[in-house]
Design an enzyme around this catalytic site. Structure first.
Site, PDB file in Angstrom:
ATOM      1  N   LYS A  39      70.599  21.995  33.687  1.00  0.00           N
ATOM      2  CA  LYS A  39      69.542  22.677  32.932  1.00  0.00           C
ATOM      3  C   LYS A  39      69.684  22.294  31.460  1.00  0.00           C
ATOM      4  CE  LYS A  39      68.371  25.102  36.642  1.00  0.00           C
ATOM      5  NZ  LYS A  39      67.107  24.873  37.362  1.00  0.00           N
TER       6      LYS A  39
ATOM      7  N   SER B  96      63.206  21.157  38.747  1.00  0.00           N
ATOM      8  CA  SER B  96      63.323  22.184  37.709  1.00  0.00           C
ATOM      9  C   SER B  96      63.298  21.626  36.297  1.00  0.00           C
ATOM     10  CB  SER B  96      64.596  23.014  37.916  1.00  0.00           C
ATOM     11  OG  SER B  96      65.753  22.231  37.657  1.00  0.00           O
TER      12      SER B  96
ATOM     13  N   SER C 199      61.873  27.006  38.054  1.00  0.00           N
ATOM     14  CA  SER C 199      63.281  26.793  37.699  1.00  0.00           C
ATOM     15  C   SER C 199      64.057  28.085  37.851  1.00  0.00           C
ATOM     16  CB  SER C 199      63.390  26.282  36.256  1.00  0.00           C
ATOM     17  OG  SER C 199      64.742  26.207  35.848  1.00  0.00           O
TER      18      SER C 199
ATOM     19  N   SER D 185      66.009  18.467  42.594  1.00  0.00           N
ATOM     20  CA  SER D 185      64.919  19.434  42.475  1.00  0.00           C
ATOM     21  C   SER D 185      64.065  19.127  41.253  1.00  0.00           C
ATOM     22  CB  SER D 185      65.476  20.859  42.359  1.00  0.00           C
ATOM     23  OG  SER D 185      65.990  21.090  41.062  1.00  0.00           O
TER      24      SER D 185
END
Length: 264
Positions: free
Chosen positions: A118, A54, A210, A52
């Site tokens: 993250k 994010s 995100s 992804s």
């Protein structure tokens, strides 16, 4: 006739042991290789890919990374396929706490199975808030400097340029963030989050795209136990939408400049 029979018996006796010896040696090497791979994957490094956007612009869809398992010590989530193994043990051994600014892989607290990646923004006891797009930590706005716009795709697949900043966290880590919706996105104005003891507050660098600790219902605060490892290096990168197994596309689709680059 007797001589022929003797020769045949000799061939039969000496041939089979040779075949079995070769098979045993092949199996031995294969098992050793598997054990070495298992040890490396469990204790040292584990490969992950980015599915992804994010963490754009730091990490791109199609990046393949090595994550160091030893950076934060080991918990039950350090084991391969831990989500399928009923392990009751809790805590970590040889634990080293994550640092603010680390990009880390962790198991989503909601199911303790899904891998998420993250950036560590909030440490235990911190107060985190976003005010008009500006990250605030413990009541102080984090320094951010506008730099050249970042070129990306909008929701309709069209090329667009969006605001990009250098953000410097307390402790000195500087990294880039983008604001696709400017400073008026859904998560650009939040409540004050107080990070519980033993937990961390995680955010993506693509602030308007995100799902992270700002969303308490789906991610929330991440227990130290759930950390898998720290992202260290991009070992391969290929354009979004191009499967890595299509080796005939590597010459034109590989992002050669990203290979073997460290992650900050």
């Amino acid at each position: 006739m007797e001589r022929a029979r003797v020769d045949h018996d000799r061939d039969h006796q000496t041939g089979d042991p040779g075949i079995w010896a070769s098979t045993r040696e092949t199996l031995k090497v294969g098992i050793q290789a598997l054990l070495i791979a298992l040890v490396v994957r469990t204790l040292l490094f584990q490969p992950f890919n980015i599915p992804s956007s994010s963490l754009v612009p730091t990490l791109l869809v199609g990046d393949y990374l090595f994550v160091s398992k030893y950076s934060y010590g080991y918990s039950k989530y350090s084991l391969p396929l831990s989500e399928y193994i009923p392990i009751k043990a809790s805590g970590r051994i040889w634990g080293a706490e994550p640092k603010r600014g680390d990009i880390a892989v962790f198991k989503l607290p909601k199911d303790n199975a899904t891998d998420y990646i993250k950036r560590v923004i909030g440490l235990p006891g911190d107060k985190i808030q976003v005010i008009e797009g500006v990250l605030n930590i413990n009541g102080k706005p984090v320094k951010r400097e506008r730099i050249a716009d970042y070129e990306t795709l909008d929701a309709y697949g069209q090329v667009t340029k969006v605001p990009q900043y250098n953000e410097t966290l307390p402790g000195g880590v500087t990294h880039r963030v983008i604001e696709i919706n400017g400073d008026n996105g859904f998560w650009d104005k939040t409540e004050v989050y107080t990070v519980p003891a033993g937990h961390y507050f995680m955010m993506g660098d693509n602030r308007d795209n995100s799902t992270d600790s700002r969303d308490l219902a789906n991610v929330g605060y991440v227990p130290f136990e759930n950390f898998v490892g720290r992202a260290e290096m991009i070992f391969f990168s290929i354009d979004e939408g191009t499967p890595a197994w299509q080796i005939w596309n590597w010459p034109t689709k590989t992002r050669w400049g990203r290979l073997f680059s460290t992650i900050n």
